[in-house]
Motif scaffolding. Structure first.
Motif, PDB file in Angstrom:
ATOM      1  N   ALA A 128       0.761  -1.155  -0.012  1.00 13.38           N
ATOM      2  CA  ALA A 128       0.065   0.058   0.018  1.00 13.38           C
ATOM      3  C   ALA A 128       0.692   1.249   0.010  1.00 13.38           C
ATOM      4  O   ALA A 128       1.839   1.262   0.806  1.00 13.38           O
ATOM      5  N   LEU A 129       0.228   2.207  -0.504  1.00 10.79           N
ATOM      6  CA  LEU A 129       0.866   3.605  -0.620  1.00 10.79           C
ATOM      7  C   LEU A 129       0.654   4.196   0.734  1.00 10.79           C
ATOM      8  O   LEU A 129      -0.767   4.277   1.073  1.00 10.79           O
ATOM      9  N   VAL A 130       1.240   4.808   1.599  1.00  7.90           N
ATOM     10  CA  VAL A 130       0.993   5.145   2.966  1.00  7.90           C
ATOM     11  C   VAL A 130       1.012   6.841   3.110  1.00  7.90           C
ATOM     12  O   VAL A 130       2.033   7.348   2.633  1.00  7.90           O
ATOM     13  N   VAL A 131      -0.090   7.189   3.213  1.00  4.87           N
ATOM     14  CA  VAL A 131      -0.321   8.871   3.414  1.00  4.87           C
ATOM     15  C   VAL A 131      -0.171   9.098   4.672  1.00  4.87           C
ATOM     16  O   VAL A 131      -1.101   8.726   5.458  1.00  4.87           O
ATOM     17  N   ALA A 132       0.412  10.275   5.210  1.00  2.00           N
ATOM     18  CA  ALA A 132       0.239  10.783   6.268  1.00  2.00           C
ATOM     19  C   ALA A 132      -0.111  12.039   6.440  1.00  2.00           C
ATOM     20  O   ALA A 132      -0.149  12.885   5.489  1.00  2.00           O
ATOM     21  N   ASP A 133      -1.326  12.196   7.380  1.00  2.00           N
ATOM     22  CA  ASP A 133      -2.156  13.449   7.507  1.00  2.00           C
ATOM     23  C   ASP A 133      -1.504  14.713   7.871  1.00  2.00           C
ATOM     24  O   ASP A 133      -0.736  14.266   9.012  1.00  2.00           O
ATOM     25  N   LEU A 134      -1.367  15.715   7.522  1.00  2.00           N
ATOM     26  CA  LEU A 134      -0.548  16.760   8.401  1.00  2.00           C
ATOM     27  C   LEU A 134      -1.587  17.578   9.285  1.00  2.00           C
ATOM     28  O   LEU A 134      -2.501  17.840   8.987  1.00  2.00           O
ATOM     29  N   PRO A 135      -1.361  17.395  10.775  1.00  4.81           N
ATOM     30  CA  PRO A 135      -2.377  17.921  11.556  1.00  4.81           C
ATOM     31  C   PRO A 135      -2.439  19.604  11.818  1.00  4.81           C
ATOM     32  O   PRO A 135      -1.613  20.163  11.246  1.00  4.81           O
TER      33      PRO A 135
END
Ligand code: KIV
Ligand code: NA
Length: 245
Positions: free
Chosen positions: A59-66
């Protein structure tokens, strides 16, 4: 796309063929128990991102910017995105906002970090939007499209649309070359995303209209915990096979 915040869910969803895992700032609500997504910090999210990237092999892992980690300046946005790539080993980042954040998206992309946009209802601006409500109705559909096009122009590789009318999402999806990912945005988006605890029935109580429960994880965990307690109290666990000689 599904959210994931830890190793086991990342592994399971990856093996189940979910192509994109989002370590959402919705961890605020779904991991840390905050009542909005606003308080969660980069330092709180970073170990979750690291756990998910370490466990997912396809999977492509996307990190959300808080909230608060990119709004201050374009420079702050690039620095936070770079941290999620270096320390979290994410493959991409996501941030909320349309035209107002096009410069941020452009700078992060120029730094070599793929960016996913997020428009429509954007939980980090809940107080600015006047609460939890559908966006892009009527004339606001034009603004939604302009936001989506600005993100694409700035280099976003995909755009999440949250809580917008199905027809508005259809229009935007038709006009964009990059894929749209819907949540409460009807069936015409290129992809769909849900928070995993909603999708799998871990979260109890009322859920928004756009949620569908595909499992009963809450029920299953409750049954397992009750069975364990009952067997311990009744002296049936541990049995001989669980005991070292
Ligand atoms: O944080 C999150 O879970 C999200 C998705 C719902 C898109 O941003
Ligand atoms: Na989010």
């Amino acid at each position: 796309m599904l959210t994931a915040y830890d190793m086991y869910t990342a592994q399971l969803f990856d093996e189940a063929g979910i192509p994109v895992l989002l370590v959402g700032d919705s961890a605020a609500n779904n991991v840390f128990g905050y009542d909005t997504s606003l308080p969660v910090t980069v330092d709180e999210l970073m170990p979750l991102v690291r756990a998910v990237t370490g466990a997912a092999t396809h999977a492509l892992v996307v990190a959300d910017l808080p909230f608060g980690s990119y709004q201050v300046s374009v420079e702050q946005a690039v620095e936070t995105a770079v941290r999620f790539m270096k320390e979290g080993r994410a493959h991409a980042v996501k941030l909320e906002g349309g035209r107002r954040f096009a410069a941020h998206v452009e700078a992060i992309t120029a730094a070599g970090v793929p960016v996913m946009g997020h428009i429509g209802f954007t939980p980090q601006s809940e107080h600015n939007l006047g609460g939890y409500r559908v966006q892009g109705r009527g004339d606001a559909g034009v603004a939604l499209l302009e936001d989506a096009l600005a993100l694409q122009e700035a280099g976003a590789f995909a755009v999440v649309m949250e809580m917008v009318p199905g027809e508005a999402a259809k229009l935007v999806t038709g006009k964009l070359a990059v894929p749209t990912v819907g949540i409460g945005a009807g069936p015409h988006c290129d992809a769909q995303v849900l928070v995993w605890q909603d999708m799998a029935g871990l979260r109890q109580g009322g859920a928004p209209r756009f949620v569908k429960r595909y499992g009963d994880v809450a029920g299953e965990l409750t049954r397992a915990a009750q069975a364990f307690a009952e067997e311990v109290r009744g002296g049936r666990f541990p049995a001989a096979e669980h005991t070292f000689d």
